[in-house]
Design a protein around this motif. Structure first.
Motif, PDB file in Angstrom:
ATOM      1  N   LEU A  35     -34.918 -12.644 -13.973  1.00 11.03           N
ATOM      2  CA  LEU A  35     -33.693 -13.058 -12.818  1.00 11.03           C
ATOM      3  C   LEU A  35     -33.193 -11.428 -12.363  1.00 11.03           C
ATOM      4  CD1 LEU A  35     -31.289 -14.187 -11.184  1.00 11.03           C
ATOM      5  CD2 LEU A  35     -29.633 -14.481 -14.099  1.00 11.03           C
ATOM      6  N   ALA A  36     -32.902 -10.813 -12.936  1.00  8.60           N
ATOM      7  CA  ALA A  36     -32.793  -9.710 -12.640  1.00  8.60           C
ATOM      8  C   ALA A  36     -33.344  -8.613 -11.069  1.00  8.60           C
ATOM      9  CB  ALA A  36     -33.272  -8.225 -13.574  1.00  8.60           C
ATOM     10  N   ALA A  37     -34.852  -9.781 -11.473  1.00  9.26           N
ATOM     11  CA  ALA A  37     -36.030  -8.998 -10.195  1.00  9.26           C
ATOM     12  C   ALA A  37     -36.211  -9.813  -8.861  1.00  9.26           C
ATOM     13  CB  ALA A  37     -37.223  -9.397 -11.080  1.00  9.26           C
ATOM     14  N   HIS A  38     -35.271 -11.218  -9.799  1.00 11.39           N
ATOM     15  CA  HIS A  38     -34.792 -11.948  -8.076  1.00 11.39           C
ATOM     16  C   HIS A  38     -33.772 -11.454  -7.551  1.00 11.39           C
ATOM     17  CE1 HIS A  38     -34.167 -16.439  -6.450  1.00 11.39           C
ATOM     18  NE2 HIS A  38     -34.538 -15.374  -5.550  1.00 11.39           N
ATOM     19  N   LEU A  39     -32.396 -10.593  -8.224  1.00 14.39           N
ATOM     20  CA  LEU A  39     -31.549 -10.772  -7.735  1.00 14.39           C
ATOM     21  C   LEU A  39     -32.043  -9.035  -7.112  1.00 14.39           C
ATOM     22  CD1 LEU A  39     -28.360 -10.601  -9.605  1.00 14.39           C
ATOM     23  CD2 LEU A  39     -28.927  -8.565  -8.041  1.00 14.39           C
ATOM     24  N   CYS A  40     -32.422  -7.732  -7.502  1.00 18.16           N
ATOM     25  CA  CYS A  40     -32.776  -7.341  -6.486  1.00 18.16           C
ATOM     26  C   CYS A  40     -33.552  -7.012  -6.082  1.00 18.16           C
ATOM     27  CB  CYS A  40     -33.049  -6.003  -7.980  1.00 18.16           C
ATOM     28  SG  CYS A  40     -31.812  -5.467  -9.288  1.00 18.16           S
ATOM     29  N   HIS A  41     -35.059  -8.031  -5.925  1.00 18.80           N
ATOM     30  CA  HIS A  41     -36.256  -8.385  -4.685  1.00 18.80           C
ATOM     31  C   HIS A  41     -34.875  -8.236  -3.500  1.00 18.80           C
ATOM     32  CE1 HIS A  41     -39.101  -9.818  -2.799  1.00 18.80           C
ATOM     33  NE2 HIS A  41     -39.656  -8.217  -2.710  1.00 18.80           N
ATOM     34  N   LEU A  42     -34.350  -9.580  -4.271  1.00 18.71           N
ATOM     35  CA  LEU A  42     -33.080  -9.634  -2.444  1.00 18.71           C
ATOM     36  C   LEU A  42     -33.019  -8.736  -1.745  1.00 18.71           C
ATOM     37  CD1 LEU A  42     -32.404 -12.086  -1.045  1.00 18.71           C
ATOM     38  CD2 LEU A  42     -30.742 -13.041  -2.694  1.00 18.71           C
ATOM     39  N   HIS A 163     -22.735 -15.918 -12.220  1.00 23.24           N
ATOM     40  CA  HIS A 163     -21.636 -16.364 -12.761  1.00 23.24           C
ATOM     41  C   HIS A 163     -22.059 -17.847 -13.892  1.00 23.24           C
ATOM     42  CE1 HIS A 163     -18.605 -13.809 -10.516  1.00 23.24           C
ATOM     43  NE2 HIS A 163     -19.697 -13.773  -9.490  1.00 23.24           N
ATOM     44  N   ASN A 164     -21.246 -18.066 -14.646  1.00 24.68           N
ATOM     45  CA  ASN A 164     -21.457 -19.032 -15.369  1.00 24.68           C
ATOM     46  C   ASN A 164     -21.606 -20.712 -14.370  1.00 24.68           C
ATOM     47  OD1 ASN A 164     -22.431 -21.283 -17.371  1.00 24.68           O
ATOM     48  ND2 ASN A 164     -20.044 -20.880 -18.430  1.00 24.68           N
ATOM     49  N   PHE A 186     -27.312 -18.775  -5.253  1.00 24.80           N
ATOM     50  CA  PHE A 186     -28.337 -19.378  -5.955  1.00 24.80           C
ATOM     51  C   PHE A 186     -28.904 -19.557  -6.927  1.00 24.80           C
ATOM     52  CE2 PHE A 186     -30.144 -14.870  -5.828  1.00 24.80           C
ATOM     53  CZ  PHE A 186     -31.125 -14.616  -7.424  1.00 24.80           C
ATOM     54  N   ARG A 187     -29.071 -21.147  -7.686  1.00 22.65           N
ATOM     55  CA  ARG A 187     -29.306 -21.221  -9.397  1.00 22.65           C
ATOM     56  C   ARG A 187     -30.484 -20.642  -9.591  1.00 22.65           C
ATOM     57  NH1 ARG A 187     -25.900 -25.846 -10.338  1.00 22.65           N
ATOM     58  NH2 ARG A 187     -27.356 -26.181 -12.243  1.00 22.65           N
ATOM     59  N   ALA A 188     -29.873 -20.538 -11.182  1.00 21.94           N
ATOM     60  CA  ALA A 188     -30.851 -19.655 -11.842  1.00 21.94           C
ATOM     61  C   ALA A 188     -31.044 -19.495 -13.632  1.00 21.94           C
ATOM     62  CB  ALA A 188     -31.118 -17.996 -11.824  1.00 21.94           C
ATOM     63  N   ALA A 189     -32.234 -19.468 -14.531  1.00 21.31           N
ATOM     64  CA  ALA A 189     -32.362 -20.051 -15.517  1.00 21.31           C
ATOM     65  C   ALA A 189     -31.649 -19.030 -16.597  1.00 21.31           C
ATOM     66  CB  ALA A 189     -33.363 -20.664 -16.099  1.00 21.31           C
ATOM     67  N   GLU A 207     -27.385 -22.300 -17.062  1.00 17.74           N
ATOM     68  CA  GLU A 207     -27.104 -22.441 -15.798  1.00 17.74           C
ATOM     69  C   GLU A 207     -26.815 -21.432 -14.985  1.00 17.74           C
ATOM     70  OE1 GLU A 207     -29.818 -24.054 -13.468  1.00 17.74           O
ATOM     71  OE2 GLU A 207     -30.432 -25.175 -15.420  1.00 17.74           O
ATOM     72  N   ALA A 208     -26.675 -21.014 -14.818  1.00 20.72           N
ATOM     73  CA  ALA A 208     -26.145 -19.684 -13.836  1.00 20.72           C
ATOM     74  C   ALA A 208     -26.296 -19.803 -12.283  1.00 20.72           C
ATOM     75  CB  ALA A 208     -26.799 -18.115 -14.045  1.00 20.72           C
ATOM     76  N   GLU A 209     -25.140 -19.393 -11.327  1.00 28.74           N
ATOM     77  CA  GLU A 209     -25.777 -18.728  -9.814  1.00 28.74           C
ATOM     78  C   GLU A 209     -25.288 -16.974  -9.600  1.00 28.74           C
ATOM     79  OE1 GLU A 209     -22.757 -23.526 -10.109  1.00 28.74           O
ATOM     80  OE2 GLU A 209     -22.003 -22.123  -9.607  1.00 28.74           O
ATOM     81  N   VAL A 210     -26.205 -17.166  -8.999  1.00 30.09           N
ATOM     82  CA  VAL A 210     -25.959 -15.512  -8.487  1.00 30.09           C
ATOM     83  C   VAL A 210     -25.574 -15.884  -6.965  1.00 30.09           C
ATOM     84  CG1 VAL A 210     -27.307 -13.035  -7.951  1.00 30.09           C
ATOM     85  CG2 VAL A 210     -27.711 -15.335 -10.040  1.00 30.09           C
ATOM     86  N   PHE A 211     -24.693 -14.809  -6.103  1.00 36.21           N
ATOM     87  CA  PHE A 211     -23.962 -14.612  -5.742  1.00 36.21           C
ATOM     88  C   PHE A 211     -24.056 -13.694  -4.722  1.00 36.21           C
ATOM     89  CE2 PHE A 211     -21.630 -17.753  -8.145  1.00 36.21           C
ATOM     90  CZ  PHE A 211     -21.354 -19.169  -7.276  1.00 36.21           C
TER      91      PHE A 211
END
Length: 218
Positions: A35-42, A163-164, A186-189, A207-211
């Motif tokens: 998840l950290a990789a996805h967020l920071c790559h974006l 976020h939750n 986007f949603r993420a595990a 299930e988390a949500e990233v904004f």
């Protein structure tokens, strides 16, 4: 240093050490490396790592270290817990040495600051914020993620927060009221290992949500 690919970034982040004695009142959980990789790559793809990056409530240092590896110019992590900052510094040494072969390689050093995110010491307004705030699941922590968003709205031109599940309406409404706009969601595990007495399973996956929010300035 050029940013790593998302897959390579996630592999490097797997070396990050988790809390040995997490504080339940601070909701200290390890942000999943993927998840950290996805967020920071974006964030890198969006050009959001070119200025100051701030990790609010840095904990293990996962997002700050991920941002640095993804190519951020300047990174700082802030946390109220001195023990968490010691762990973050140790993780920085471990992970960056793995990448560069030395503790003072090409990746810029991260600045670690002790402080309360809700009463932050920053006087900037154009930072990129990355943060995995408390979900507010513990008594006394309700709306904790709102306080992190309030700080992000004051110091950032763009923020990425985790976020939750079920938070999209709240986050979009908060952003709109503060003159911001959610541009990506986007949603993420979010797997959580059994850490506290009230956990009943060896591992639970939330299930988390990233904004990504762009905050109006001027």
């Amino acid at each position: 240093m050029a940013g790593l690919s998302r897959r390579a970034l996630a592999r490097q982040l797997e070396a990050i050490e988790d809390f040995s004695e997490p504080a339940v009142e601070l909701e200290q959980y390890l942000t999943p490396p993927e998840l950290a990789a996805h967020l920071c790559h974006l964030a890198g793809l969006q050009g959001d790592l070119e200025g100051q990056v701030l990790d609010l409530g840095t904990g293990t240092g996962m997002l700050a270290i991920a941002a640095s590896l993804a190519g951020a110019d300047r990174v700082a992590g802030i946390d109220v817990d001195s023990g968490a900052l010691e762990l973050a510094r140790r993780n920085e040494r471990t992970v960056l040495m793995d990448v560069d072969g030395s503790s003072d390689g090409e990746t810029p050093a991260i600045e670690w600051l002790r402080g309360d995110v809700t009463r932050h010491p920053f006087s900037i307004t154009e930072a990129t914020v990355v943060s995995n705030p408390p979900f507010g699941a513990q008594r006394g922590n309700r709306h904790a993620d709102k306080e992190f968003l309030e700080t992000a709205s004051a110091i950032a031109s763009v923020s990425y927060t985790i976020h939750n599940e079920g938070s999209q309406e709240f986050v979009e409404s908060f952003a709109a009221d503060a003159g911001g706009e959610v541009t990506h969601a986007f949603r993420a595990a979010f797997p959580i290992a059994k850490r506290f007495e009230f956990h009943t399973a060896a591992q639970e996956t939330l299930e988390a949500e990233v904004f990504r929010i762009e905050w109006a300035r001027g």
